[in-house]
Design a protein around this motif. Structure first.
Motif, PDB file in Angstrom:
ATOM      1  N   GLU B 304       1.017  -1.242  -0.037  1.00 33.53           N
ATOM      2  CA  GLU B 304       0.035  -0.072  -0.216  1.00 33.53           C
ATOM      3  C   GLU B 304       1.067   1.298  -0.043  1.00 33.53           C
ATOM      4  O   GLU B 304       0.507   2.307  -0.432  1.00 33.53           O
ATOM      5  CB  GLU B 304      -0.938   0.128   1.245  1.00 33.53           C
ATOM      6  CG  GLU B 304      -1.807  -1.255   1.364  1.00 33.53           C
ATOM      7  CD  GLU B 304      -3.008  -1.141   2.095  1.00 33.53           C
ATOM      8  OE1 GLU B 304      -3.825   0.031   2.224  1.00 33.53           O
ATOM      9  OE2 GLU B 304      -3.177  -1.999   2.812  1.00 33.53           O
ATOM     10  N   GLU B 332      -7.049  13.778  -2.169  1.00 31.69           N
ATOM     11  CA  GLU B 332      -7.188  12.153  -1.660  1.00 31.69           C
ATOM     12  C   GLU B 332      -5.762  11.515  -1.557  1.00 31.69           C
ATOM     13  O   GLU B 332      -5.664  10.698  -0.577  1.00 31.69           O
ATOM     14  CB  GLU B 332      -7.749  11.565  -3.254  1.00 31.69           C
ATOM     15  CG  GLU B 332      -9.275  11.917  -3.213  1.00 31.69           C
ATOM     16  CD  GLU B 332      -9.860  11.113  -4.262  1.00 31.69           C
ATOM     17  OE1 GLU B 332     -11.182  11.040  -4.399  1.00 31.69           O
ATOM     18  OE2 GLU B 332      -9.086  10.729  -5.376  1.00 31.69           O
ATOM     19  N   ALA B 333      -4.695  12.056  -1.974  1.00 26.54           N
ATOM     20  CA  ALA B 333      -3.581  11.470  -1.746  1.00 26.54           C
ATOM     21  C   ALA B 333      -3.041  11.973  -0.334  1.00 26.54           C
ATOM     22  O   ALA B 333      -2.476  11.075   0.295  1.00 26.54           O
ATOM     23  CB  ALA B 333      -2.475  12.123  -2.646  1.00 26.54           C
ATOM     24  N   LEU B 336      -5.128   9.898   2.065  1.00 23.73           N
ATOM     25  CA  LEU B 336      -4.582   8.427   1.764  1.00 23.73           C
ATOM     26  C   LEU B 336      -3.373   8.405   2.923  1.00 23.73           C
ATOM     27  O   LEU B 336      -3.199   7.559   3.623  1.00 23.73           O
ATOM     28  CB  LEU B 336      -4.067   7.908   0.501  1.00 23.73           C
ATOM     29  CG  LEU B 336      -3.481   6.811   0.392  1.00 23.73           C
ATOM     30  CD1 LEU B 336      -4.137   5.366   0.971  1.00 23.73           C
ATOM     31  CD2 LEU B 336      -3.081   6.479  -1.241  1.00 23.73           C
ATOM     32  N   GLU B 339      -4.569   8.256   6.496  1.00 24.30           N
ATOM     33  CA  GLU B 339      -5.271   6.953   6.795  1.00 24.30           C
ATOM     34  C   GLU B 339      -4.186   5.791   7.044  1.00 24.30           C
ATOM     35  O   GLU B 339      -4.419   5.222   7.785  1.00 24.30           O
ATOM     36  CB  GLU B 339      -6.394   6.682   5.556  1.00 24.30           C
ATOM     37  CG  GLU B 339      -7.336   7.450   5.482  1.00 24.30           C
ATOM     38  CD  GLU B 339      -8.719   7.556   6.247  1.00 24.30           C
ATOM     39  OE1 GLU B 339      -8.487   6.572   7.263  1.00 24.30           O
ATOM     40  OE2 GLU B 339      -9.804   7.940   6.099  1.00 24.30           O
ATOM     41  N   LEU B 340      -3.141   5.802   5.968  1.00 19.62           N
ATOM     42  CA  LEU B 340      -2.268   4.641   6.003  1.00 19.62           C
ATOM     43  C   LEU B 340      -1.379   4.945   7.109  1.00 19.62           C
ATOM     44  O   LEU B 340      -0.840   3.917   7.637  1.00 19.62           O
ATOM     45  CB  LEU B 340      -1.557   4.734   4.638  1.00 19.62           C
ATOM     46  CG  LEU B 340      -1.983   3.950   3.863  1.00 19.62           C
ATOM     47  CD1 LEU B 340      -0.919   3.683   2.571  1.00 19.62           C
ATOM     48  CD2 LEU B 340      -2.185   2.466   4.229  1.00 19.62           C
TER      49      LEU B 340
END
Lengths: 479, 393
Positions: B304, B332-333, B336, B339-340
């Motif tokens: 991921e 969005e990046a 991400l 979240e990651l």
């Protein structure tokens, strides 16, 4: 207990306390206890103790031995799929929760009760009848009333994992993975049901951003919010299927409507002129204005309302502008992933597979032999083809001419335009005409390949559709 | 017209208009990103690593930041300073990633310094480009960004907190901003304020913490990231000369800097995630037999992370793309990355177990750093709000 000097596979002599897991690394020593870096474990005094839990040297073994002992008790396969069953290398992942996406899930589940299915969607996944979007205003139904089932309930009923409110950022076909803002998702097979969007044009004016488009429940909700609080004047750009249906629906809801279209008739690409003229009469009788040969040039705000500047230089005052210039398949994601695309994502009629063997496509975004199908009936058949393929069956998608029921209550229409491949080989013929009621046939070599019905003639559509399908297959075999 | 002219006039307060280092000779030695990254790794190993715990507890590592600057950390994305003449966001991210693997507090200050430079580089202010930018880019001057409040203001989340009166050649600023980072005496930061008077508008300028009327107040104590020089900033009739304006009119300027501003933060996230994965991997010999029962195994997180890095690299190469779709992908990046980060730090805790729960253990520090990635502007909730508004357009 062995005391022979050992190195790990990495070449660093490391010893582990079997009680607490603290690791003695010979390169680092244990300076806090006076053991210098580089001290071999064997050379540590016997009265030394583990700095973390206090046990003595005899409770240490080499890390390699420790790992080997533990590995013997490890399960041979990954005990559980990660992260709550979202995707997986054995799963079918469906992207999109419109009619196409949900129907694929239903059709797979009907054939295989155990196949892991994940459905990922940018919206909330709820199930609603999309054709109702252009008849709900007149019926006084708001967005919530159109919802038949929440995404969660639908997913549970099909034993599908639903990942809602998640847009796909990228597809990685080689790795069979999707990238989303929540992380990556593996798939075994991928079904793209990405839908289509209302065509956009760069209109001028300070209020151009205020132009609405209605293509899903969320946009219908926004339209309803704007219509709240009494009768409005609405300008519709485009007098195609959505344009005429919305015009009539808005009028039924008590709003004034002006329809604009660059062409010279209603339903320019779907209906022959005599049928369109009858519909126009019916709409005019309801005070719906139609301006042929004209579109919107720019939109300016004007004291809480808008001024529409038309392409013919004239202007009109309005409260709301809705653009309905036709659908464009959503291909961006597929294109960036290197799939073959044209206007839509190219799929074979045989199994709806794209140019990647593990990616399928269905619905508004798909293009089969140069055609996209924006109607429920063929989309359901496409979904069945994909589901059958994924379950080891062979059920090609049959490219029938599509029958379109136009939801204009003042004059119901049923249209089956000829397939583009034969459209210039024949012509329209008036079969019956009695006031508003009318039937026209499109004939090629005396064969019926299309029809258009108005008023009471719409009852003939079923038998005519059968005839059209029969002649379509004979024309294909003749070719 | 007046304003444009005044931008090129000499500064009334700051030091000489003659650049300390001439832009033509910058950078001093290395001009390729790869050798800079090696030099940055050496600074991280030799100067930063011994201080990581101290920084977490509150030590502000000015000397490390200056050394990172000298090694080229802050100039990678600056076409005027990196010797390559191109905007290389990817190289700036790689540098920040390397620093953040060791210490995300310092990685965050690298971002703050990077964007302070970015504000000037993207402006039309030649005076600041010749005087201040070379110093910020090499770490001789330090600085940050006070754009958390304005970013939330522009997203409709809170009002703008600084106001200003306009005079012939300056703005007189008043107000208070909570938590602005990478500050100290004589540091620089970018600030947006609401101008009243005949021509009301929003304007952005570079401000110095030592100018009269500026006050830094250390009011809060945080659970982590304490060594980041984070203060509440109080403005009392602070005179900001028009020579220091970088954005006026503001909106087109912000449009130009926003993608870079947001994308540059992802280097903190990728570095943090990388180190969390390594913490998980390090305990595989001991715990693989039972860690396989956990979600988010290191090999899965690694896939991921590589997906995210690939995506960010593609966006970095296109940082001036004006389309809405592009900005959505940037947001969005960034989302991400948050979240990651949370998942990777959670995995580091669960994989390392008790050894990660020790007071000085990296895993528990990474956990607190991960929450910082998720709540620093733009926070997860802020990003989701912006993406929601975009989806409705």
């Amino acid at each position: 207990m062995t005391m022979s000097s050992t190195t790990t596979s990495a070449g660093t002599p490391r010893w582990i306390c079997t009680v607490c897991g603290w690791i003695y690394d010979e390169n680092e020593g244990d300076p806090d206890s006076g053991i210098l870096p580089g001290t071999r474990f064997e050379d540590i005094p016997d009265d030394w103790s583990c700095p973390l839990c206090g046990v003595t040297k005899s409770d240490f073994i080499t890390l390699d031995e420790y790992a080997a002992l533990r590995a013997a008790s490890a399960p041979t396969v990954r005990p559980r799929r990660a992260r709550g069953q979202v995707g997986g290398s054995d799963a079918v992942v469906i992207v999109g929760s419109g009619v196409a996406g949900w129907t694929v899930a239903e059709q797979i589940r009907a054939r295989d009760p155990d196949r892991p299915i994940t459905l990922i969607t940018a919206d909330d996944g709820c199930v609603y009848p999309k054709p109702a979007l252009s008849m709900a205003i007149g019926q006084g139904r708001d967005a919530d009333e159109l919802v038949e089932m929440s995404g969660a309930v639908k997913a549970k009923s099909l034993n599908v994992t639903l990942q809602a409110l998640t847009r796909i950022m990228a597809i990685k076909p080689q790795a069979r993975r999707l990238v989303t803002p929540r992380g990556s998702v593996n798939y075994g097979d991928l079904v793209l049901a990405l839908g289509a969007s209302q065509r956009r044009r760069d209109f001028g004016g300070d209020a151009a951003d205020g132009i609405l488009r209605v293509n899903d429940l969320a946009s219908y909700r926004r339209l309803r919010e704007r219509l709240d609080g009494g009768a409005k004047h609405v300008t519709l750009i485009g007098a195609g299927l959505i344009g005429v249906e919305l015009a009539e629906d808005l009028r039924a809801g008590g709003h004034a409507v002006t329809l604009l279209d660059l062409g010279d008739q209603l339903l320019g690409r779907l209906a022959p002129a005599p049928i369109a003229a009858r519909l126009l009469d019916a709409l005019k009788a309801k005070d719906i204005q139609f301006k042929p040969g004209v579109s919107l040039a720019s939109l300016e705000s004007n004291a809480g309302r808008y001024t529409v500047l038309l392409t013919n230089g004239r202007a009109l005052e309005t409260d709301l502008v809705v653009s309905a210039m036709g659908l464009v398949p959503n291909i961006d994601l597929a294109q960036k992933a290197g799939l073959r695309v044209n206007r839509g994502v190219i799929a074979s009629a045989d199994d709806l597979r794209t140019s990647d063997p593990h990616i399928f496509t269905v619905g508004d975004c798909a293009e089969i032999d140069g055609r996209s199908y924006f109607y429920i009936e063929p989309i359901r058949r496409q979904a069945a083809t994909v589901a059958a393929t994924l379950c080891g069956e062979h059920r090609p998608f049959e490219r029938h001419p599509v029958a379109i029921r136009v939801k204009t209550p003042s004059l119901p229409l049923n249209l089956c335009p000829p397939d583009l491949s034969v459209a210039d080989l024949g012509g329209w013929h008036e079969k019956t005409a009695d006031g508003a009621d009318c039937r026209m046939d499109f004939l090629v070599h005396q064969q019926l390949v299309g029809y258009a019905l108005a008023g009471s003639c719409v009852t003939q559509s079923e038998s005519l559709q059968r005839a059209v399908i029969a002649s379509a297959s004979s024309l294909v075999s003749a070719a | 017209m007046n304003r444009v002219d005044s931008m090129t006039a000499p500064a009334p307060i700051v030091t000489p208009a003659t650049p300390v280092v001439s832009p033509g000779t910058l950078p001093a030695t290395p001009t390729d990103g790869a050798s800079d990254l090696d030099a940055i790794r050496a600074v991280v190993r030799d100067s930063l690593a011994p201080l990581t715990l101290k920084i977490d507890e509150g030590y502000y590592p000015a000397e490390v930041l200056r050394a990172l600057g000298a090694a080229g950390t802050f100039r990678q994305h600056l076409a005027s300073q990196n010797g390559r003449g191109t905007v290389d966001i990817q190289a700036a991210l790689s540098a920040m990633d390397i620093v953040s693997q060791e210490c995300m507090s310092t990685g965050f200050m690298v971002w703050a310094q990077d964007v302070a430079c970015w504000y000037i580089e993207m402006s039309g202010n030649d005076f600041l480009k010749e005087t201040l930018l070379p110093k910020l880019a090499c770490g001789a001057a330090l600085g940050g960004t006070a754009l958390s409040n304005p970013m939330k203001y522009l997203a409709g989340i809170e009002p703008l907190l600084i106001s200003a009166e306009e005079t012939e050649d300056a703005f007189i600023m008043n107000g208070t901003l909570p938590w602005v980072s990478n500050l100290g005496a004589d540091h620089w930061f970018g600030s947006i304020y609401k101008v009243s008077g005949d021509e009301p508008r929003d304007v952005m300028a570079m401000v110095n913490t030592s100018w009269p009327g500026m006050e830094l107040k250390q009011l809060a104590k945080f659970c982590g990231m304490e060594g980041t020089g984070t203060y509440a900033l109080s403005f009392t009739d602070v005179r900001v000369p028009k020579t220091h304006v970088v954005g006026d009119p503001l909106l087109p300027y912000l449009k130009k800097i926003k993608a870079g501003f947001v994308l540059l933060q992802t280097g903190m996230a990728t570095g943090l995630i990388e180190d969390c994965i390594q913490l998980c991997e390090a305990v595989e010999p001991r715990f693989a037999h039972v860690n396989c029962y956990l979600d988010d195994r290191p090999d899965e997180l690694r896939e991921e992370l590589e997906d995210a890095r690939e995506l960010i690299e593609a966006l970095s190469a296109d940082v001036f793309n004006p389309s809405t779709d592009f900005m959505r992908s940037v947001l969005e990046a960034r989302l991400l990355g948050s979240e990651l980060s949370l998942r990777a730090a959670n995995a580091a805790m669960l994989h390392t177990g008790a050894s990660g729960y020790l007071h000085d253990a990296p895993a528990q520090r990474k956990l607190r750093e991960a929450y910082f990635v998720a709540i620093v502007t733009p926070a997860i909730k802020h990003l989701r709000k912006e993406l929601d508004v975009m989806a409705a357009a």
